[in-house]
Enzyme design. Structure first.
Site, PDB file in Angstrom:
ATOM      1  N   GLU A  72       0.848  -1.204   0.000  1.00  0.00           N
ATOM      2  CA  GLU A  72       0.000   0.000   0.000  1.00  0.00           C
ATOM      3  C   GLU A  72       0.879   1.248   0.000  1.00  0.00           C
ATOM      4  O   GLU A  72       1.859   1.322   0.738  1.00  0.00           O
ATOM      5  CB  GLU A  72      -0.882  -0.020   1.257  1.00  0.00           C
ATOM      6  N   ALA A 125     -10.703  11.158   2.417  1.00  0.00           N
ATOM      7  CA  ALA A 125     -12.108  10.860   2.656  1.00  0.00           C
ATOM      8  C   ALA A 125     -13.006  11.543   1.629  1.00  0.00           C
ATOM      9  O   ALA A 125     -14.224  11.407   1.659  1.00  0.00           O
ATOM     10  CB  ALA A 125     -12.491  11.239   4.077  1.00  0.00           C
ATOM     11  N   HIS A 157     -13.332  -1.711  15.202  1.00  0.00           N
ATOM     12  CA  HIS A 157     -13.214  -0.335  14.704  1.00  0.00           C
ATOM     13  C   HIS A 157     -13.413   0.621  15.880  1.00  0.00           C
ATOM     14  O   HIS A 157     -14.172   0.329  16.811  1.00  0.00           O
ATOM     15  CB  HIS A 157     -14.280  -0.093  13.614  1.00  0.00           C
ATOM     16  N   LYS A 198     -20.869  -6.085   4.732  1.00  0.00           N
ATOM     17  CA  LYS A 198     -20.035  -5.743   3.558  1.00  0.00           C
ATOM     18  C   LYS A 198     -19.811  -6.993   2.706  1.00  0.00           C
ATOM     19  O   LYS A 198     -19.775  -6.917   1.484  1.00  0.00           O
ATOM     20  CB  LYS A 198     -18.684  -5.163   4.013  1.00  0.00           C
ATOM     21  N   GLN A 222      -6.802  -3.762   9.342  1.00  0.00           N
ATOM     22  CA  GLN A 222      -6.071  -2.693  10.013  1.00  0.00           C
ATOM     23  C   GLN A 222      -4.764  -3.288  10.519  1.00  0.00           C
ATOM     24  O   GLN A 222      -4.700  -4.491  10.804  1.00  0.00           O
ATOM     25  CB  GLN A 222      -6.953  -2.275  11.199  1.00  0.00           C
ATOM     26  N   GLN A 266       5.442   7.462  15.593  1.00  0.00           N
ATOM     27  CA  GLN A 266       4.516   6.818  14.639  1.00  0.00           C
ATOM     28  C   GLN A 266       3.549   5.883  15.393  1.00  0.00           C
ATOM     29  O   GLN A 266       2.335   5.908  15.153  1.00  0.00           O
ATOM     30  CB  GLN A 266       5.358   6.033  13.631  1.00  0.00           C
ATOM     31  N   LYS A 278       7.927   4.105   1.391  1.00  0.00           N
ATOM     32  CA  LYS A 278       9.370   3.824   1.360  1.00  0.00           C
ATOM     33  C   LYS A 278       9.532   2.328   1.136  1.00  0.00           C
ATOM     34  O   LYS A 278       8.821   1.525   1.741  1.00  0.00           O
ATOM     35  CB  LYS A 278      10.021   4.196   2.699  1.00  0.00           C
TER      36      LYS A 278
HETATM   37  P1  FAD Z   1     -17.568   0.845   7.739  1.00  0.00           P
HETATM   38  O1  FAD Z   1     -17.380  -0.567   7.351  1.00  0.00           O
HETATM   39  O2  FAD Z   1     -18.759   1.569   7.220  1.00  0.00           O
HETATM   40  O3  FAD Z   1     -17.573   0.888   9.342  1.00  0.00           O
HETATM   41  C1  FAD Z   1     -17.517   2.115  10.057  1.00  0.00           C
HETATM   42  C2  FAD Z   1     -18.139   1.938  11.434  1.00  0.00           C
HETATM   43  O4  FAD Z   1     -19.553   1.806  11.314  1.00  0.00           O
HETATM   44  C3  FAD Z   1     -17.692   0.682  12.183  1.00  0.00           C
HETATM   45  O5  FAD Z   1     -17.644   0.974  13.551  1.00  0.00           O
HETATM   46  C4  FAD Z   1     -18.769  -0.339  11.877  1.00  0.00           C
HETATM   47  O6  FAD Z   1     -18.902  -1.321  12.895  1.00  0.00           O
HETATM   48  C5  FAD Z   1     -20.024   0.533  11.761  1.00  0.00           C
HETATM   49  N1  FAD Z   1     -20.962   0.076  10.731  1.00  0.00           N
HETATM   50  C6  FAD Z   1     -20.645  -0.406   9.501  1.00  0.00           C
HETATM   51  N2  FAD Z   1     -21.757  -0.669   8.796  1.00  0.00           N
HETATM   52  C7  FAD Z   1     -22.789  -0.346   9.568  1.00  0.00           C
HETATM   53  C8  FAD Z   1     -24.200  -0.349   9.374  1.00  0.00           C
HETATM   54  N3  FAD Z   1     -24.725  -0.760   8.228  1.00  0.00           N
HETATM   55  N4  FAD Z   1     -24.987   0.073  10.414  1.00  0.00           N
HETATM   56  C9  FAD Z   1     -24.443   0.503  11.580  1.00  0.00           C
HETATM   57  N5  FAD Z   1     -23.115   0.531  11.822  1.00  0.00           N
HETATM   58  C10 FAD Z   1     -22.293   0.135  10.814  1.00  0.00           C
HETATM   59  N6  FAD Z   1      -9.352   5.815   5.126  1.00  0.00           N
HETATM   60  C11 FAD Z   1      -9.210   6.748   4.159  1.00  0.00           C
HETATM   61  O7  FAD Z   1      -9.723   7.870   4.305  1.00  0.00           O
HETATM   62  N7  FAD Z   1      -8.525   6.488   3.015  1.00  0.00           N
HETATM   63  C12 FAD Z   1      -7.959   5.272   2.768  1.00  0.00           C
HETATM   64  O8  FAD Z   1      -7.346   5.067   1.727  1.00  0.00           O
HETATM   65  C13 FAD Z   1      -8.066   4.260   3.775  1.00  0.00           C
HETATM   66  N8  FAD Z   1      -7.553   3.023   3.598  1.00  0.00           N
HETATM   67  C14 FAD Z   1      -7.737   2.032   4.544  1.00  0.00           C
HETATM   68  C15 FAD Z   1      -7.187   0.766   4.322  1.00  0.00           C
HETATM   69  C16 FAD Z   1      -7.372  -0.251   5.263  1.00  0.00           C
HETATM   70  C17 FAD Z   1      -6.779  -1.628   4.991  1.00  0.00           C
HETATM   71  C18 FAD Z   1      -8.069   0.024   6.466  1.00  0.00           C
HETATM   72  C19 FAD Z   1      -8.241  -1.064   7.506  1.00  0.00           C
HETATM   73  C20 FAD Z   1      -8.604   1.277   6.690  1.00  0.00           C
HETATM   74  C21 FAD Z   1      -8.442   2.310   5.744  1.00  0.00           C
HETATM   75  N9  FAD Z   1      -8.969   3.600   5.932  1.00  0.00           N
HETATM   76  C22 FAD Z   1      -8.808   4.569   4.969  1.00  0.00           C
HETATM   77  C23 FAD Z   1      -9.619   3.960   7.204  1.00  0.00           C
HETATM   78  C24 FAD Z   1     -11.148   3.855   7.141  1.00  0.00           C
HETATM   79  O9  FAD Z   1     -11.658   4.731   6.177  1.00  0.00           O
HETATM   80  C25 FAD Z   1     -11.693   4.205   8.535  1.00  0.00           C
HETATM   81  O10 FAD Z   1     -11.316   3.227   9.467  1.00  0.00           O
HETATM   82  C26 FAD Z   1     -13.172   4.513   8.599  1.00  0.00           C
HETATM   83  O11 FAD Z   1     -13.454   5.105   9.871  1.00  0.00           O
HETATM   84  C27 FAD Z   1     -14.083   3.292   8.459  1.00  0.00           C
HETATM   85  O12 FAD Z   1     -14.152   2.858   7.168  1.00  0.00           O
HETATM   86  P2  FAD Z   1     -14.866   1.431   6.832  1.00  0.00           P
HETATM   87  O13 FAD Z   1     -14.879   1.293   5.391  1.00  0.00           O
HETATM   88  O14 FAD Z   1     -14.232   0.355   7.649  1.00  0.00           O
HETATM   89  O15 FAD Z   1     -16.319   1.746   7.387  1.00  0.00           O
END
Ligand code: FAD
Length: 275
Positions: free
Chosen positions: A18, A50, A143, A159, A170, A206, A262
Site C-alpha cells: 500500500e 475521505a 473499529h 459488507k 487494520q 509513529q 518507502k
Molecule cells: P464501515 O465498514 O462503514 O464501518 C464504520 C463503522 O460503522 C464501524 O464501527 C462499523 O462497525 C459501523 N458500521 C458499519 N456498517 C454499519 C451499518 N450498516 N450500520 C451501523 N453501523 C455500521 N481511510 C481513508 O480515508 N482512506 C484510505 O485510503 C483508507 N484506507 C484504509 C485501508 C485499510 C486496509 C483500512 C483497515 C482502513 C483504511 N482507511 C482509509 C480507514 C477507514 O476509512 C476508517 O477506518 C473509517 O473510519 C471506516 O471505514 P470502513 O470502510 O471500515 O467503514
C-alpha cells in the site's frame, strides 16, 4: 488479475503493498514503487482521502505502470453521482480491483454527503454497476467507533453480503489479536480471504499516533523498545519479520504491507522472511 483470482491460489500468502499520494512530487514515490515491484507484488493499493474521487490519487494511478492496482475509494463525503463517475474512470483505466471504504467521519459536518453512510452501501453500489473485484476493511481489535468486536464483525458481514471479495485488516502488532479475529469472523459465517495489514514500525512517534487513532494493542516487547529508543527502524524490521513468519506458519492468506511510501523497511522484511 482480480482479487478473487489472486486469492484463489492459497499455497502461498499473497504479497501486496500500500502506498499513499505524496504531499510533494510523485517522482520519489514512483522510484520507490520501481524497487517494490521487483518483489512481485500481486498488486499495489493506493490510498485516497475521505473525499473519494475529489483527490489527487486518480492522477497518480495513471502514472503507476506495469503493476496491478487497487485504488482505495471512500464514500462518506461523496454523492452517488460523483462515485459513479469515479468508478467509470477507474474501469476506463483498465483497473479490476477497488478497496471500498466509508472513510473517517469528517470533523466538519458540512463535508458529510449522506448519499452513503456505511461502506456496505458503497459495496452494493459498486457491485450493481461494475465488474470490479471488491476489497473491504476489517479491524482485528474492532473499529474505533464500534462498541465491541462482535458488533463490528456483524457489520463486516454486511459488507461481505453486499459483495466483498477480500478483507484487508487494520495494522496490528499482536498476532493473537489477528488469530482471534479470524476465528470470530469464520464463526460468524464469513468465508472470504483475509489479508493481514502489516505496518513496519519506524519510530516511537509513529506508534503513538497510530494507537491514538485506532484500537491497537502494543505488546510488551514493543513497549520496551519504545522506552529505549526514539528511532525504531531496525527494531521494526526484525519485529515485523518475526510477526510475518509466525503469520505464514499459521496459514495467513495475504500480507498487505503499509509501506509508508518507502521501500526500505518492507523489502528488508521480505528478504528476512525468505532467509
Ligand atoms: P464501515 O465498514 O462503514 O464501518 C464504520 C463503522 O460503522 C464501524 O464501527 C462499523 O462497525 C459501523 N458500521 C458499519 N456498517 C454499519 C451499518 N450498516 N450500520 C451501523 N453501523 C455500521 N481511510 C481513508 O480515508 N482512506 C484510505 O485510503 C483508507 N484506507 C484504509 C485501508 C485499510 C486496509 C483500512 C483497515 C482502513 C483504511 N482507511 C482509509 C480507514 C477507514 O476509512 C476508517 O477506518 C473509517 O473510519 C471506516 O471505514 P470502513 O470502510 O471500515 O467503514
Amino acid at each position: 488479475m482480480n482479487l478473487k483470482e489472486i486469492y484463489s491460489d492459497n499455497k502461498q500468502p499473497v504479497i501486496s503493498f500500500e502506498v499513499f499520494p505524496p504531499k510533494d512530487s510523485d517522482e520519489n514515490l514512483l522510484s520507490e514503487i520501481n524497487i517494490l515491484k521487483q518483489y512481485n507484488p500481486a498488486f499495489i493499493s493506493l490510498t485516497c482521502g475521505a473525499g473519494g474521487k475529489e483527490n489527487k490519487s486518480f492522477e497518480l494511478l495513471k502514472k503507476i505502470k506495469e503493476v496491478n492496482l487497487m485504488p482505495h475509494f471512500t464514500c462518506i463525503s461523496s454523492s452517488k453521482q460523483s462515485v459513479e463517475e469515479g468508478l467509470k474512470e477507474i474501469e476506463a483505466m483498465g483497473i479490476e480491483n477497488i478497496l471500498a471504504l466509508r472513510g473517517d467521519i469528517p470533523q466538519d459536518p458540512e463535508l458529510i454527503c449522506h448519499d452513503f453512510n456505511f461502506a456496505n452501501e458503497l459495496v452494493s453500489f459498486i457491485k450493481e454497476r461494475t465488474n470490479l473485484s471488491i476489497g473491504v476493511a476489517g479491524y482485528p481489535e474492532g473499529h474505533i467507533e464500534s462498541p465491541d468486536l462482535k458488533t463490528d464483525i456483524e457489520n463486516l458481514k454486511r459488507k461481505v453480503a453486499a459483495g466483498a471479495d477480500v478483507i484487508f485488516t487494520q495494522l496490528f502488532f499482536d498476532n493473537n489479536k489477528f488469530y482471534d479475529f479470524i476465528e470470530r469472523v469464520r464463526n460468524a459465517g464469513i468465508e472470504i480471504p483475509i489479508a493481514a495489514g502489516i505496518m513496519p514500525v519506524i519510530s516511537k512517534k509513529q506508534i503513538e499516533r497510530m494507537v491514538s487513532m485506532a484500537k491497537i494493542t502494543v505488546p510488551q516487547e514493543l513497549q520496551n523498545a519504545m522506552q529505549k529508543y526514539d528511532c525504531l527502524k531496525d527494531f521494526g524490521i526484525d519485529f515485523a519479520a518475526k510477526q510475518c513468519k509466525d503469520l505464514i506458519k499459521n496459514g495467513v492468506q495475504g500480507l498487505h504491507f503499509f509501506t509508508l511510501n518507502k521501500s526500505y523497511s518492507t523489502t528488508k522484511i521480505l528478504n528476512n522472511i525468505k532467509e
